[in-house]
Design a protein around this motif. Structure first.
Motif, PDB file in Angstrom:
ATOM      1  N   THR A   4     -12.741   9.469   2.431  1.00  8.89           N
ATOM      2  CA  THR A   4     -13.078   8.086   2.099  1.00  8.89           C
ATOM      3  C   THR A   4     -13.856   7.434   3.241  1.00  8.89           C
ATOM      4  O   THR A   4     -14.852   6.765   3.027  1.00  8.89           O
ATOM      5  N   ARG A   5     -13.371   7.677   4.465  1.00  6.99           N
ATOM      6  CA  ARG A   5     -14.005   7.069   5.626  1.00  6.99           C
ATOM      7  C   ARG A   5     -15.443   7.580   5.807  1.00  6.99           C
ATOM      8  O   ARG A   5     -16.345   6.837   6.170  1.00  6.99           O
ATOM      9  N   LYS A   6     -15.646   8.862   5.525  1.00  5.44           N
ATOM     10  CA  LYS A   6     -16.971   9.454   5.693  1.00  5.44           C
ATOM     11  C   LYS A   6     -17.932   8.955   4.621  1.00  5.44           C
ATOM     12  O   LYS A   6     -19.103   8.708   4.889  1.00  5.44           O
ATOM     13  N   GLY A   7     -17.415   8.784   3.405  1.00  6.97           N
ATOM     14  CA  GLY A   7     -18.213   8.227   2.319  1.00  6.97           C
ATOM     15  C   GLY A   7     -19.525   8.955   2.116  1.00  6.97           C
ATOM     16  O   GLY A   7     -19.552  10.173   2.004  1.00  6.97           O
ATOM     17  N   ASN A   8     -20.613   8.210   2.085  1.00  4.78           N
ATOM     18  CA  ASN A   8     -21.921   8.802   1.821  1.00  4.78           C
ATOM     19  C   ASN A   8     -22.704   9.127   3.082  1.00  4.78           C
ATOM     20  O   ASN A   8     -23.924   9.129   3.068  1.00  4.78           O
ATOM     21  N   LYS A   9     -21.981   9.382   4.158  1.00  4.63           N
ATOM     22  CA  LYS A   9     -22.657   9.688   5.425  1.00  4.63           C
ATOM     23  C   LYS A   9     -22.555  11.173   5.756  1.00  4.63           C
ATOM     24  O   LYS A   9     -21.708  11.890   5.232  1.00  4.63           O
ATOM     25  N   THR A  10     -23.402  11.606   6.665  1.00  4.88           N
ATOM     26  CA  THR A  10     -23.269  12.952   7.219  1.00  4.88           C
ATOM     27  C   THR A  10     -22.241  12.848   8.354  1.00  4.88           C
ATOM     28  O   THR A  10     -21.952  11.736   8.819  1.00  4.88           O
ATOM     29  N   PRO A  11     -21.698  14.005   8.817  1.00 10.54           N
ATOM     30  CA  PRO A  11     -20.737  13.935   9.937  1.00 10.54           C
ATOM     31  C   PRO A  11     -21.333  13.218  11.151  1.00 10.54           C
ATOM     32  O   PRO A  11     -20.641  12.453  11.824  1.00 10.54           O
ATOM     33  N   GLY A  12     -22.623  13.431  11.398  1.00 10.94           N
ATOM     34  CA  GLY A  12     -23.282  12.798  12.535  1.00 10.94           C
ATOM     35  C   GLY A  12     -23.316  11.276  12.386  1.00 10.94           C
ATOM     36  O   GLY A  12     -22.952  10.545  13.309  1.00 10.94           O
ATOM     37  N   GLU A  13     -23.742  10.826  11.219  1.00 15.99           N
ATOM     38  CA  GLU A  13     -23.830   9.384  10.970  1.00 15.99           C
ATOM     39  C   GLU A  13     -22.462   8.714  11.024  1.00 15.99           C
ATOM     40  O   GLU A  13     -22.322   7.582  11.467  1.00 15.99           O
ATOM     41  N   ALA A  14     -21.449   9.449  10.535  1.00 15.78           N
ATOM     42  CA  ALA A  14     -20.101   8.866  10.496  1.00 15.78           C
ATOM     43  C   ALA A  14     -19.367   9.059  11.834  1.00 15.78           C
ATOM     44  O   ALA A  14     -18.238   8.589  11.986  1.00 15.78           O
ATOM     45  N   CYS A  15     -19.999   9.751  12.788  1.00 14.24           N
ATOM     46  CA  CYS A  15     -19.345  10.095  14.064  1.00 14.24           C
ATOM     47  C   CYS A  15     -18.030  10.833  13.811  1.00 14.24           C
ATOM     48  O   CYS A  15     -17.008  10.549  14.429  1.00 14.24           O
ATOM     49  N   MET A  16     -18.072  11.769  12.855  1.00 20.53           N
ATOM     50  CA  MET A  16     -16.889  12.570  12.535  1.00 20.53           C
ATOM     51  C   MET A  16     -17.274  14.052  12.636  1.00 20.53           C
ATOM     52  O   MET A  16     -17.573  14.684  11.631  1.00 20.53           O
TER      53      MET A  16
END
Ligand SMILES: [Zn+2]
Length: 165
Positions: free
Chosen positions: A121-133
């Motif tokens: 849920t936290r990552k949503g529509n982002k890449t791992p890089g964009e989400a800092c995950m």
């Protein structure tokens, strides 16, 4: 549980997994060579102590049919050791598209990772890089042998180069 031995074909392709006794016998009879051993384990006879093989390679090429692991939810979980690849959680597991589906991410071994519901849920529509995950492990296509041996990346780090082809 006793540690298993990875068996490589003459061309270094992983073909099976066997018991240390069987591996030792193959090496003793000069049908295989020991490429690696478990540093903290040993095999004992009455009077001697021997290296405990971890990887052996056959001297003669053996023909084996190609077998692959089907891409499924359960198999992605198994590859990832039933662990969220972002935070390590082991409950409420879901499948995450590393590159989100909405942005062209496909259903492939390299693009699917186990993620807990919260991380997904936290990552949503982002890449791992964009989400800092950052991912704990880069997703990869597992080999049949890996599934045969219930391979876990942490236990058999030295097997990895042979299983990720
Ligand atoms: Zn998580």
């Amino acid at each position: 549980m006793e540690a298993k031995v990875l068996v490589l074909n003459q061309d270094y392709q992983a073909i099976s997994v066997c018991s240390p006794q069987r591996a030792f016998t193959l090496c003793y009879l000069q049908k295989a060579e020991m490429l690696d051993h478990y540093p903290h384990l040993s095999l004992r006879s009455i009077s001697r102590q021997y290296n405990y093989p971890s990887i052996i390679r056959l001297y003669t090429y053996v023909k084996v049919p190609y077998r692959k692991v089907s891409l499924s939810r359960i198999n992605v979980f198994r590859r990832d050791g039933y662990e969220c690849q972002y935070c390590g959680a082991r409950t409420n597991l879901t499948i995450d598209h590393v590159l989100p589906r909405s942005r062209g991410g496909r259903d492939t071994w390299e693009n699917l990772a186990t993620a807990c519901h919260d991380c997904n849920t936290r990552k949503g529509n982002k890449t791992p890089g964009e989400a800092c995950m950052p991912l704990l492990h880069e997703p990869f296509r597992p080999s049949f042998i890996m599934f045969l041996s219930n391979f876990t990346p942490r236990l058999h780090d030295n097997w990895r180069p042979y299983l990720m082809m």
